[in-house]
Structures are given as C-alpha cells and as structure tokens.
Enzyme design. Structure first.
Site: not given
Length: 749
Positions: A149, A187-188, A347, A355, A395, A398
């Site tokens: 990302r 995002n983030e 989130e 992670w 992920e 996750h």
C-alpha cells in the site's frame, strides 16, 4: 546536597524570539463545520454499523449472500473501493464503473449506505511501471518498491495528477447516487510513505521551510546551524535529514521540522483529493481514517481534525491486562480531536489480526464489549476491517465479521448480537449525544511525541505518548477517569491539566499554562516538560526552564538512571516510590513552594541526591502547580493522584471527578476491593469499573464496564437499563457484572 530556598524563579526562555501564535495551534483554530454521514433509515439517523467491504476480491455470485448476511447482522453501512483503483482503471486508458455500480445498487436497495473511498491508497501496477519516479525513497536512498500500500510520494506531481483524475471521475459518476452518503479519502495516510527522502520531497521541504521562516536567517537561528558548520546561505541549500553514515546525529531542529513537514504534505494531499471531489459533489461529508492507539499517533491529528467533516479512527486492541484501559485512553484522545462531538470508528477487529508478532484472539464477550466501549467514549459508528475474511493476500488471517468458518461461527453470531444492541442504542437516542468531560485533562501534542524520539536527548527512553497513557491508567487506578486532549484544546472546563514529558513547548503554550494557573487552575508538570522551545532551543537558567516560574523549582542537571555497571540503577523517594529512568537535580525551590517528597536512601546518597526535592507543590496566582521531578511507575502515579490531587469527601473522590448521582459498587468475587461510588464517569475510590456518561439535551446514558477479570456488583444504578451484556440482576435492583460485561442505562432529565 544543599537545596536553597529562593524567590528568583522568573521565566527564562530561549534566546530565540518566539514566533507569534502558530496558525492552527490554539483553541480557536478554523475548523470545517461538523457534518455526519446519513444512513438509509427513514430519518437518516442511527449508529452506523459495518466495515470495509471488498467485493472485487470475490466472484459476483458471492455478493448476494454477502448482502443477505449483512442484513441479518444489522449492517447499515460499508466502506467501499478503498483498494480498488486497478479494478476501476484497469489500464491508463480504460475505466470500469459497472461492477461498482452493481454492488452499490445491491447494497443501497438493502438499506446499506456506502462510504465511498477515493481508491487512491494503492495505485495499480501499470502506473508504477510507467512512472517509477513516483516511488518513495527511504532515508538510506533505497527505493520503496510497488506491491504494497501507499508506494507513492505525496509530493509527486505525477502521482497527484493521476490520483486527482481518479477522484474527479468518481465524483462525476457518483455525485447523484443516493446510496453514497459519505466520502472516505485514501486510507490511513502515511502508513507506508510517512517519510520520503526523494528529490520531490526535498523540493517541497525547501518551499515549506521558506513559508515557515520567511528568511534564511530565521531558519539558521531556529535550527542552530552555527553548530557543526551547518549554516545555509539560501533555501536552495536546505537538505533533508537523510542517512549520514554510522551513528551520526541529525540536527534535532531540522528533524522536528521534517516531521512537521511530513504531516503537512500528506494533509495537503488529502485536501487536494477532498477538494477535487467536493468541487463536483459538494453535498456529502468527507473524512479519512486516523491511526490513533497508544503505540502510534502518526500525524499531527489535532491539526488534521480541522480539515475533516467528522473525525474517524482505526483502533486495534492491545492484548493483556490493559486491553480496555488502552482502548479508553486512545478513544479519549480521538474524542479530544473531535472536540467531544461524535466520531467514527472506521476500523477495528472482531478478533485476532495478523500483523503483530503475537496475534491474540478476543475472548468470549470482548467483541461486543470493545465495540460498546468505543460507543461509551463517543463513537457513533462501529466498523470493522473487514466484512468477509480474505481467502488470499497479506491479510487473509486477519479476522473479519464473516470469518473463514462462515455463517455458522461464534464470531458471526456475536456480530449479529452486536448489531441488535446497536439498533437498541440507536432507538434509545444515543446517536448524537456527547461524552461528558472529566474535570482533569491530560495534554498530548504531536510535536512532543516526535521530539521524544530524538536521539540527542539525555535519555532515548522518553516517550511522550506512553507517558500520557501511564498517567491515564494511573487516574483509572485511583478511581477517576481523566480526559486526553490535544495541547491546543480549550482547558476552561477542567480543574486540572497534566503535562507528561512535554519536552518542547512554544512560549504561546507556556503563556496559556501561566494564565490557566493564575486563574485558579491546577497543573502537574512532568519531569521532562518545558526543557526547550518549539525550535529545540533549550531554555536557559535551569530546568524546567520554560515553566520554571510556575513549577517553583530550579534544577541544574538531570541524573539519568539505568543499568550502568557499578552504579545504582534506581533511586528511592521518601514516600516509598522509586525512580528508574530520570531524576532532576533540584537545587532550589521558591518561597511559595512546599516539598512533598525527597530522594532518600543509600542509592540516593550514592548519586548525591539524598534530601533533594523530588515532588514539589507551588502556589502560583490563584492556582497551584505540582512538579514531578522524576519518572514514577504506574503504581506510584496512582498513589500520587490519590495522595495529592484528592478532593474532600468521604467517598475519596479525586479532583477531576464529577461526583453527582452516586452508585454503590462492591467486589462480588470477594477479592477485597473496597466499596466505592460510581460518580461522574468513574468509580470514586474503587477502580474496578470504567464509567462514562453521554448526554443529549434531555437524556443521559451511563456506561459501566468492569476493568478486570473479577465480577463487580453495582448495588443500584440510575435510570432504565437498555443493555445488560454479561450482566445478572440481583435482588436489590442492582447488577452483577461479569468479565467483559457492559451495562448501559438511560435517564431522562
């Protein structure tokens, strides 16, 4: 050591003239109006519930089942297309919105609103292949390659052109879509490109420095470039703090400005995306997800919060005994960024993530407990990453709302249970209510957090954010809940402010502290607070230089403790506490000050600290200051809160507690905890319960959450019970709360 008493505690500041009030760093900073995304309910209201949805990872024959299971779980909103750029724009010259149209229509017809992302967080590989010059550069010159990302430079004009084109096309296509009720930018921000050392970044850093300082002489003065022959003759000579070989130390003033620049340039990228969409689609609110937990606070989010319509955050739990406390501390700061208006949990996880070195699952009840704890601290949206657990990719392990095990699973059943509870809270009117503030504020500042990471301080074990966390825990342990607020917040509602490891402060900030205490406020000044100004110039005349007049003490040196062969690695205090990191060598106290504790014992004598003041109270104007001249562990901080910040009253309510509406509490497990009173947000005198209050015009909601493993009994509670998760009523009209319980009551005023 001899300690003198003297009145000579006039403020002594840096030789560098302080700048005027920095833009955006006061309580009156310009802020976008608060706008909250509507749901697809009859009145648009209700607590949002859902999560990230990635239908492009699955064949379309799964989509209808997803929608069915979302409706069953009570999902009413999803964040869509966060990482879908390559699906929307498969090649530079082709665009495909058809698949996105189909899934938005399916969701909307089922009553599920869409928070549509700008999709710019991860660019398609064809863009990186054609324009490798958009890739970030690490400090040592290595290229951050594509494949994860945010493999892009926020300062790249090439990347910006492609990203804004995507934003405009999305806005044009969905500007009139009634199912898209909010925009989710990127995002983030900064997850993988917070620090970029490319030539693009260098160019923009030079421009940033010129805007900040105006003249090269002002920059040289601020950075102290007379040291190590670092004088620059023009802004064209300004460098990035790149790797310099070996253990070379970076100019700390330059490094702090580079941190500020990194936050600013990512914020400008966010604003460019937001503005590109808003110019075409102006009627819907905008946000981006912050990353606030007590192991990270990536940006200057106090500054960023001015530029979102509603504050959003991603929070992932910290396993262990402080699971709930850490959540509450992080949420309190997010609420501070939101100025106590409702905020959006974008989130969190239903269970384990993938992670961390060790990825603990959540125990029974924690999925619901954590979600409702976020509501208790001000969140009006409970969203997870992600809806359906991935079957491939980084992920895939996750956890998600719909796990690999499918519909017949404990996680999905608890997801459905939570959905029902959130509908109950929505019907009761929780959405839109605000968290009642405490009477104590613990201050946080991004500059201080960045500066405590500096490698040129007396100790490299300082951590401002972790000290904020430790003070927060200590207040809870003392039976009172404090708020965590940004330094620039309005403190007028608070009786006490705490300043933990706020190592660098502007003169403007210090003047605010002086005015607050002169007017009758109480301040707690930490051992490494006020040592320098905002340009990393030390305040002369002794420590804590920037606030020496308020603290009423003068220290000449720092005594840094640690595992050095032959030397004591700790120093005891006369009140039984122990310092293990840092002890200030206070040589004089003001006539207006009272010494509360000194260093004593053989180790103190070995360090020539025996009898030196460690804790001091000073009268200042109509208020008072407490100076904590050394590091204290959590237990000792709790004792300090109970011992020196305690107010009058048989219940032992701590200053900062709002002690109306008492509720009797006892330890049902028989572990010996004393009976206390729930009042104003905490259990006063008994730390077994986290208690918060949310208020609307005519209604209050009380949230009770046990902090430990043992059962806790509330002998009586005000109002009507609307949620009793893992709770049992007792014969007296009270409730026994088991581990991971949540009790929520509603009272009409």
């Amino acid at each position: 050591m001899t300690v003198t008493n003297t009145a000579a505690f006039a403020q002594s500041t840096s030789p560098v003239p302080s700048a005027d009030k920095p833009l955006g760093h006061g309580p009156d900073a310009v802020r976008r109006p608060f706008r909250w995304p509507a749901l697809l309910t009859d009145n648009g209201r209700g607590i949002a519930y859902g999560g990230d949805y990635n239908p492009d990872q699955w064949p379309e024959d799964v989509w209808d089942d997803d929608v069915r299971l979302m409706v069953k779980a009570g999902v009413n909103t999803v964040a869509l297309a966060i990482f879908s750029w390559d699906r929307i724009q498969p090649t530079e010259d082709t665009w495909d919105f058809d698949w996105l149209d189909r899934i938005i229509d399916k969701l909307g017809r089922a009553g599920i609103a869409v928070d549509l992302a700008s999709a710019t967080a991860a660019a398609p590989l064809w863009l990186y292949e054609k324009h490798p010059e958009v890739l970030p550069i690490e400090r040592n010159g290595d290229v951050v390659n594509a494949g994860s990302r945010q493999s892009w430079r926020p300062t790249s004009p090439v990347f910006r052109e492609y990203a804004l084109d995507l934003c405009r096309r999305l806005a044009e296509h969905y500007k009139d879509n009634p199912y898209v009720t909010a925009w989710h930018m990127n995002n983030e921000y900064g997850w993988n490109n917070r620090h970029d050392y490319s030539d693009d970044s260098l160019r923009e850093f030079r421009r940033w420095c010129e805007r900040r300082y105006g003249t090269i002489d002002a920059l040289n003065e601020a950075w102290g470039t007379a040291f190590w022959s670092q004088h620059v003759n023009s802004f064209d000579e300004v460098l990035l703090p790149r790797h310099m070989g070996g253990d070379s130390m970076v100019n700390p003033g330059q490094m702090l400005d580079y941190e500020r620049f990194g936050s600013d340039c990512l914020k400008e990228f966010y604003k460019a995306e937001r503005d590109a969409i808003e110019a075409i689609c102006p009627g819907k609110p905008f946000t981006t997800n912050f990353m606030v937990s007590t192991d990270q606070c990536t940006m200057d989010y106090a500054d960023w919060s001015d530029d979102v319509d509603f504050v959003s955050n991603d929070h992932y739990f910290t396993a262990g005994r402080d699971h709930l406390d850490e959540l509450a501390c992080s949420d309190s700061l997010v609420s501070g960024f939101a100025q106590r208006r409702p905020w959006y949990l974008m989130e969190h996880s239903t269970s384990a993530v993938q992670w961390k070195p060790l990825n603990s699952r959540k125990r029974h009840g924690q999925l619901v407990r954590d979600a409702l704890a976020h509501v208790a601290l001000g969140s009006d949206a409970i969203c997870f990453f992600q809806w359906r657990q991935s079957r491939s990719g980084a992920e895939c392990f996750h956890s998600a709302m719909l796990p690999h095990a499918g519909e017949d699973s404990a996680v999905y059943r608890e997801v459905c249970e939570l959905g029902g509870m959130l509908r109950t809270l929505s019907d009761a009117g929780v959405q839109g209510s605000e968290v009642r503030c405490s009477r104590t504020a613990i201050l946080f500042d991004a500059d201080c957090e960045w500066m405590t990471r500096c490698e040129t301080l007396p100790s490299m074990k300082l951590n401002h954010w972790h000290d904020v966390r430790d003070w927060y825990y200590a207040f809870l342990d003392a039976g009172v809940r404090a708020d965590v607020v940004p330094l620039r917040a309005d403190w007028s509602e608070y009786d006490t402010i705490v300043m933990p490891t706020m190592i660098n402060l502007s003169e403007f900030a210090c003047d605010r502290v002086r005015g607050y205490v002169r007017g009758g406020g109480r301040v707690v000044i930490g051992y490494a607070t006020g040592l320098m100004d905002e340009t990393f110039h030390t305040a002369l005349g002794g420590y804590p230089g920037m606030l020496r007049d308020v603290a009423g003490v003068r220290a000449e040196e720092f005594n840094i403790l640690g595992p050095v062969d032959g030397d004591p690695d700790a120093v005891g205090l006369s009140n039984g506490a122990i310092a293990r990191l840092w002890a200030n060598v206070v040589t004089s106290v003001a006539d207006s000050a009272t010494v509360l504790a000194t260093y004593e014992g053989a180790d103190a004598e070995e360090w020539e600290l025996d009898g030196v003041p460690a804790l001091v109270r000073n009268a200042y104007g109509d208020g008072e200051a407490y100076y904590v001249g050394c590091d204290l562990d959590r237990e000792a901080l709790g004792d300090f809160v109970r011992g020196y910040l305690a107010g009058a009253g048989a219940a032992g309510a701590v200053a900062g507690d709002d002690s109306e509406d008492g509720v009797d509490v006892s330890d049902a497990a028989g572990t010996g905890a004393s009976t206390g009173v729930v009042s104003g947000g905490v259990v006063a005198g008994d730390a077994s319960i986290l208690h918060t209050v949310r208020e609307a015009a005519d209604t209050r909601f009380d949230f009770y959450l046990p902090r430990g493993k043992e059962d806790v009994t509330l002998e009586s509670v005000p109002g009507d019970v609307i949620i009793a998760h893992r709770c049992e009523p007792n014969a007296n009209g009270g409730y026994t709360l088991h581990r991971n319980a949540v009790l929520i009551t509603r009272t009409t005023k």
